[in-house]
Design a protein around this motif. Structure first.
Motif, short mmCIF file in Angstrom:
data_model
loop_
_atom_site.label_atom_id
_atom_site.label_comp_id
_atom_site.label_asym_id
_atom_site.label_seq_id
_atom_site.Cartn_x
_atom_site.Cartn_y
_atom_site.Cartn_z
N LEU A 137 55.50 94.35 -1.90
CA LEU A 137 56.71 93.80 -1.13
C LEU A 137 56.55 93.26 0.07
O LEU A 137 57.09 92.10 0.31
N ARG B 94 56.05 89.34 0.02
CA ARG B 94 57.18 88.76 -0.61
C ARG B 94 58.04 88.26 0.54
O ARG B 94 58.40 88.91 1.47
N PHE C 276 62.01 84.94 -2.56
CA PHE C 276 62.20 86.44 -3.29
C PHE C 276 62.68 87.40 -1.95
O PHE C 276 62.77 88.58 -2.38
N ARG C 277 63.11 86.72 -0.75
CA ARG C 277 63.49 87.51 0.10
C ARG C 277 64.82 88.58 -0.15
O ARG C 277 64.59 89.79 0.24
N ARG D 287 63.22 91.22 -2.44
CA ARG D 287 62.37 92.10 -1.46
C ARG D 287 63.44 93.14 -0.97
O ARG D 287 63.07 94.35 -0.79
#
Length: 191
Positions: A68, A71, A75-76, A79
């Motif tokens: 993670l 990322r 994709f925050r 994540r």
């Protein structure tokens, strides 16, 4: 700073789950031992209910945190949600002061178990495993891994406060791994 009784010292040094259970079962009952047993059962259980045995769930979640770390952007949100889930699973949000020492040493044990895998022949190899890593390359990779699954993900996800004990325990364990880890960890921290 995070002192535990002499009885628990041997337990926290051991990284093999079966040997840890034998030590734990030999300890006299107390409030601290009850909490250690609760943490043990939480750490070494099949959280996904797939019928697997001998799972070190916390070690797996370390790997997830490391994945993670890289990322962000699109994709925050995913994540951050996953990091919050892991924080809860690994009891990082436990505010009970009497639990802090146990959690600190359990986190160090998790880091120690991870680092014990970093000495294998294939660790940090490249070119599809044909080029084996030198001992120094393995140490540098281990430093990066520990940073990513602790201080790196805490910083990048904005969870420095919630993950403080976790980060501290992983850093402290890494400092015992090899002398070159101090400079490398500091370099990674400043990036």
């Amino acid at each position: 700073m995070y002192e535990v009784s002499a009885d628990l010292t041997e337990y926290f040094r051991e990284i093999d789950p079966k040997k840890r259970l034998v030590i734990l079962d030999s300890l006299p009952e107390s409030g601290a031992v009850d909490f250690v047993r609760e943490v043990y059962n939480d750490r070494y259980s099949d959280h996904e209910g797939k019928g697997r045995r001998n799972i070190d769930w916390w070690l797996w979640r370390c790997v997830c945190l490391q994945l993670l770390y890289g990322r962000g952007g699109f994709f925050r949100r995913f994540r951050d949600k996953e990091v919050t889930t892991i924080i809860n699973e690994l009891r990082m949000n436990d505010t009970d002061e009497s639990h802090r020492a146990v959690l600190y040493h359990e986190y160090r044990n998790t880091a120690r178990r991870y680092l014990s895998t970093c000495k294998s022949g294939d660790y940090a190899s490249s070119f599809m495993g044909f080029r084996k890593a030198s001992d120094e390359e393995k140490i540098m990779k281990a430093c990066a891994d520990i940073w990513q699954m602790s201080g790196g993900i805490a910083k990048s996800s904005g969870n420095d406060s919630a993950m403080k004990l976790w980060v501290e325990a992983f850093r402290d364990e890494l400092m015992n791994y090899d002398d070159i880890c101090r400079d490398e960890y500091e370099r990674l921290r400043k990036e």
